[in-house]
Scaffold this active site. Structure first.
Site, PDB file in Angstrom:
ATOM      1  N   VAL A  12       0.815  -1.232   0.000  1.00 22.95           N
ATOM      2  CA  VAL A  12       0.000   0.000   0.000  1.00 22.95           C
ATOM      3  C   VAL A  12       0.843   1.274   0.000  1.00 22.95           C
ATOM      4  O   VAL A  12       0.340   2.350  -0.319  1.00 22.95           O
ATOM      5  CB  VAL A  12      -1.008   0.046   1.188  1.00 22.95           C
ATOM      6  CG1 VAL A  12      -2.081  -1.027   1.056  1.00 22.95           C
ATOM      7  CG2 VAL A  12      -0.314  -0.012   2.532  1.00 22.95           C
ATOM      8  N   ALA A  50      -0.939   7.521  17.679  1.00 20.84           N
ATOM      9  CA  ALA A  50      -0.905   8.793  16.931  1.00 20.84           C
ATOM     10  C   ALA A  50      -1.333   8.561  15.481  1.00 20.84           C
ATOM     11  O   ALA A  50      -2.034   9.387  14.895  1.00 20.84           O
ATOM     12  CB  ALA A  50       0.501   9.394  16.981  1.00 20.84           C
ATOM     13  N   TYR A  95       1.911   4.417  17.600  1.00 19.37           N
ATOM     14  CA  TYR A  95       0.828   3.738  16.868  1.00 19.37           C
ATOM     15  C   TYR A  95      -0.494   4.484  17.074  1.00 19.37           C
ATOM     16  O   TYR A  95      -1.230   4.731  16.114  1.00 19.37           O
ATOM     17  CB  TYR A  95       0.730   2.295  17.367  1.00 19.37           C
ATOM     18  CG  TYR A  95      -0.484   1.534  16.886  1.00 19.37           C
ATOM     19  CD1 TYR A  95      -0.578   1.082  15.570  1.00 19.37           C
ATOM     20  CD2 TYR A  95      -1.548   1.248  17.758  1.00 19.37           C
ATOM     21  CE1 TYR A  95      -1.690   0.379  15.134  1.00 19.37           C
ATOM     22  CE2 TYR A  95      -2.663   0.547  17.328  1.00 19.37           C
ATOM     23  CZ  TYR A  95      -2.735   0.113  16.021  1.00 19.37           C
ATOM     24  OH  TYR A  95      -3.849  -0.593  15.594  1.00 19.37           O
ATOM     25  N   SER A 113      -8.476   2.769  15.733  1.00 25.20           N
ATOM     26  CA  SER A 113      -8.286   1.935  16.928  1.00 25.20           C
ATOM     27  C   SER A 113      -8.734   2.707  18.154  1.00 25.20           C
ATOM     28  O   SER A 113      -8.571   3.935  18.227  1.00 25.20           O
ATOM     29  CB  SER A 113      -6.814   1.561  17.103  1.00 25.20           C
ATOM     30  OG  SER A 113      -6.628   0.955  18.373  1.00 25.20           O
ATOM     31  N   ASN A 143      -7.800  -1.309   5.674  1.00 24.75           N
ATOM     32  CA  ASN A 143      -7.549  -2.120   6.876  1.00 24.75           C
ATOM     33  C   ASN A 143      -6.067  -2.399   7.120  1.00 24.75           C
ATOM     34  O   ASN A 143      -5.657  -2.570   8.264  1.00 24.75           O
ATOM     35  CB  ASN A 143      -8.326  -3.442   6.740  1.00 24.75           C
ATOM     36  CG  ASN A 143      -7.871  -4.480   7.738  1.00 24.75           C
ATOM     37  OD1 ASN A 143      -8.245  -4.457   8.900  1.00 24.75           O
ATOM     38  ND2 ASN A 143      -7.006  -5.405   7.297  1.00 24.75           N
ATOM     39  N   LYS A 166      -3.425   6.295  14.446  1.00 20.78           N
ATOM     40  CA  LYS A 166      -4.868   6.018  14.410  1.00 20.78           C
ATOM     41  C   LYS A 166      -5.678   7.281  14.721  1.00 20.78           C
ATOM     42  O   LYS A 166      -6.784   7.465  14.204  1.00 20.78           O
ATOM     43  CB  LYS A 166      -5.203   4.876  15.378  1.00 20.78           C
ATOM     44  CG  LYS A 166      -4.574   3.534  14.962  1.00 20.78           C
ATOM     45  CD  LYS A 166      -5.007   3.111  13.554  1.00 20.78           C
ATOM     46  CE  LYS A 166      -4.554   1.718  13.174  1.00 20.78           C
ATOM     47  NZ  LYS A 166      -4.983   1.316  11.818  1.00 20.78           N
TER      48      LYS A 166
END
Ligand SMILES: NC(=O)c1ccc[n+]([C@@H]2O[C@H](COP(=O)([O-])OP(=O)(O)OC[C@H]3O[C@@H](n4cnc5c(N)ncnc54)[C@H](O)[C@@H]3O)[C@@H](O)[C@H]2O)c1
Length: 255
Positions: free
Chosen positions: A69, A162, A160, A147, A95, A164
């Site tokens: 991606v 941050a 992590y 999340s 996702n 989301k």
């Protein structure tokens, strides 16, 4: 009368990170609802057999697509091939994600950068691209996977979280911007979901899972299907008046 069982019938849906965990469950749930599923992930060949089995089981087409991606050229070529083949793209589920569970003092810059490249920048670029294609048709629905850590906070997951949090903010502004083109943008914010990755992480950390479950009002961990069900709803026309929302799927852990 809407068929209760297959409410994504013939919708062309792209799902990233579909080789395992939550993404695989989303792809299967969408196929069981009659969607034409383009299941995307990195490792060439990894989904071929499963895609064939799913297509047969659910009487639809599940097509594997392999690309990273973060590779904008590969993403564009994959999305254009879907658009040329089907004439439209109705749904994108962002996702694919990476996580490094490390304390603030320990996380390395390449790890933080990778999380932002996969979890944020790639999502923004895929939304840019797919929204142009959706706008050529009748609009569409985009679902981003955020999340609960972005809202609740989680020690060892600050970088992590941050990423989301960024996705939640992006979802709201993108929803307002793209509404006039008939494109809805929502996010699903899972709590702790029992995937292969989760089980490995907990085994490594040595933390008692019972302690975590005690903080979940509904008294159990989430399943990939819990998240997939929320995505299926947001992808379908049943949620046609819902956009810019962050739907917590966390067993009532976030309040
Ligand atoms: N499992 C949980 O408890 C939990 C909780 C909240 C949010 N999430 C989020 O849900 C999503 C899925 O989580 P999961 O637990 O199923 O993760 P996972 O690691 O099991 O699966 C992620 C998938 O994404 C793919 N992927 C990663 N980087 C990629 C890239 N650069 N290009 C293409 N594919 C790539 C991987 O190959 C993998 O198949 C992630 O966005 C994650 O942050 C998970």
């Amino acid at each position: 009368m809407i068929d209760m069982e297959r409410f994504l019938e013939n919708k062309v849906c792209i799902i990233t990170g579909a080789a395992q965990g939550i993404g695989k469950s989303i792809a299967e749930r969408f196929a069981s609802d009659g969607a034409l599923v383009y299941a995307c992930d990195r490792a060439e060949g990894a989904m071929d057999e499963w895609a064939e089995v799913c297509s047969e089981k659910y009487g639809t087409r599940v097509c594997p697509l392999y690309f990273d991606v973060t590779d904008a050229v590969a993403v564009k070529s994959a999305f254009m091939s879907v658009f040329k083949q089907e004439g439209r793209i109705d749904v994108l589920v962002n996702n694919a994600g990476v996580v490094f569970n490390k304390k603030i003092g320990m996380i390395l810059r390449p790890e933080t950068e990778l999380m932002f490249r996969v979890n944020v920048i790639a999502v923004i670029e895929m939304v840019q691209l797919v929204s142009r294609l959706m706008a050529r048709g009748h609009g569409g629905s985009i679902v981003n996977i955020a999340s609960v850590t972005a809202v609740l906070g989680s020690p060892g997951q600050s970088a992590y979280s941050a990423t989301k949090g960024a996705i939640m903010a992006f979802t709201k502004s993108a929803a307002k911007e793209l509404a006039s083109q008939g494109i809805r943008v929502n996010a699903v914010a899972p709590g702790i979901v029992k995937t292969e990755r989760f089980s490995e992480l907990y085994e490594e950390s040595g933390e008692k899972i019972d302690n975590r479950i005690q903080r979940i009002a509904l008294g159990r961990l989430g399943t990939p299907l819990d998240v997939a069900n929320a995505c299926a709803f947001l992808a379908s026309d049943r949620s046609s008046y819902i956009s810019g929302q962050i739907l917590g799927v966390d067993g009532c852990a976030s309040i």
